[in-house]
Design an enzyme around this catalytic site. Structure first.
Site, PDB file in Angstrom:
ATOM      1  N   LYS A 138      -5.721 -20.805   1.220  1.00 33.82           N
ATOM      2  CA  LYS A 138      -5.178 -21.736   0.237  1.00 33.82           C
ATOM      3  C   LYS A 138      -6.203 -22.807  -0.101  1.00 33.82           C
ATOM      4  CE  LYS A 138      -1.455 -25.148  -0.512  1.00 33.82           C
ATOM      5  NZ  LYS A 138      -0.217 -25.751   0.040  1.00 33.82           N
TER       6      LYS A 138
ATOM      7  N   ASP B 270       2.317 -26.978   6.631  1.00 33.63           N
ATOM      8  CA  ASP B 270       0.907 -27.217   6.373  1.00 33.63           C
ATOM      9  C   ASP B 270       0.435 -28.301   7.341  1.00 33.63           C
ATOM     10  OD1 ASP B 270       1.717 -25.637   4.176  1.00 33.63           O
ATOM     11  OD2 ASP B 270       0.271 -26.590   2.836  1.00 33.63           O
TER      12      ASP B 270
ATOM     13  N   LYS C 111      -6.421 -23.324   5.050  1.00 32.06           N
ATOM     14  CA  LYS C 111      -6.337 -24.126   3.833  1.00 32.06           C
ATOM     15  C   LYS C 111      -7.502 -25.098   3.792  1.00 32.06           C
ATOM     16  CE  LYS C 111      -3.156 -27.549   1.723  1.00 32.06           C
ATOM     17  NZ  LYS C 111      -1.819 -28.160   1.839  1.00 32.06           N
TER      18      LYS C 111
END
Length: 335
Positions: free
Chosen positions: A271, A167, A235
């Site tokens: 996400k 991430d 995300k």
């Protein structure tokens, strides 16, 4: 969960852009995308958020939410013991009910990846197969303020320790200054750092930090830029900046991945992370995903919730369905 091909990602970017991904080409493309109707977007999100699900579907929805959670601890005080406890909860979210599904992944700082991998043991693997992945934040999370060399070393170390997913955070300063080529190049370089010696790759989630992007138009442009550069997921947030995930922003990002799929045939994950604390809120996201991109996206390699406290509320709601009464918060662990 394997990442997309590096060559394929670059080839697709060149094909979509019609030229090299430099500042001028990216600016022309990204600023050519139609502007966001903010009022319409927020009204659509409010409408989707007001939909209810049938009582008969609630058990399915609660289990689905659990199976899509990245159970997260990202605190400066994190310890190996806390990560092992997190893994224990990831594997058996409700120790009184063996039918409770596992979460999709545990998300930790890079230096604790090895601890998570060891604690998972034989259960470490692809969540689409019922196993649990290890995600690591990288690239000077949460600020993204570091040299590219440090960001790449951060990523490579986590992958070498066994991370299945990275991430990363984009450089919001560079993005907001219009240095789109720099942001593209950094994402592409981190993507390359996700490749293992055997040629497989960790999946790359690109964190936009939407709370710092100011406008919906910037969120849309950053989403397209992140996908063009090779991100496997986009995300919303680090969870360290307010506002974090919101339904309108997630709806907008889902529209981008829908449009990318129509354009290229490639499926990109989304996400939302930070601020989703109740099962009621999480159900709104399930409804929105199903409406915008279809129920096929409701699987771990295409949709995740980044959360720490959400799981406890879902477990309490799940227990209520079974027993007919609400359990107190002491019936679930606080980790």
């Amino acid at each position: 969960m394997a990442g997309t091909s590096l060559v394929t990602a670059r080839e697709r970017a060149l094909a979509v852009l019609g030229g090299e991904p430099d500042d001028a080409t990216l600016r022309r493309y990204l600023h050519g995308i139609p502007g966001v109707d903010a009022v319409g977007l927020e009204q659509r999100a409010a409408g989707l958020g007001s939909r209810s699900i049938k009582t008969s579907s609630k058990a399915w929805a609660l289990d689905k939410i659990i199976s899509l959670i990245d159970l997260t601890t990202l605190e400066g005080a994190d310890t190996p013991g806390k990560v092992r406890s997190l893994v224990g909860k990831a594997l058996k979210p409700d120790s009184t009910d063996i039918t409770t599904p596992r979460v999709a992944a545990v998300c930790v700082y890079g230096d604790l990846v090895g601890v998570a991998v060891d604690a998972l043991g034989a259960a470490h693997g692809d969540p689409d197969d019922g196993l649990v992945s290890v995600a690591a934040v990288a690239t000077a999370f949460p600020s993204g303020r570091a040299s590219l060399d440090i960001k790449l070393a951060d990523t490579a170390d986590a992958v070498a320790a066994g991370a299945d997913e990275i991430d990363m955070v984009i450089d919001r300063g560079a993005f907001l200054a219009g240095r789109y080529g720099e942001v593209f190049d950094q994402i592409a370089a981190v993507k390359a750092a996700c490749v293992r010696p055997d040629g497989t790759s960790a999946s790359l989630k690109v964190i936009l930090e939407t709370g710092e992007l100011v406008t919906y138009d910037n969120v849309r442009r950053a989403s397209w830029l992140s996908i063009l550069a090779g991100g496997d997921f986009i995300k919303t947030s680090t969870g360290k900046v307010a506002p974090a995930a919101t339904l309108p922003v997630t709806l907008l990002m889902l529209q981008v991945v829908r449009d990318w799929h129509l354009l290229t045939g490639q499926r990109i994950g989304v996400k939302p992370a930070g601020g989703i604390r109740t099962s009621k809120d999480a159900v709104k996201y399930l409804v929105t995903v199903a409406e915008i991109v279809g129920e096929d996206w409701l699987q771990p390699h295409l949709f995740r919730f980044g959360a720490s406290s959400l799981l406890n509320d879902v477990l309490l709601q799940r227990q209520k369905l079974t027993t007919g009464r609400y359990s107190g918060p002491d019936y679930v662990t606080i980790d």
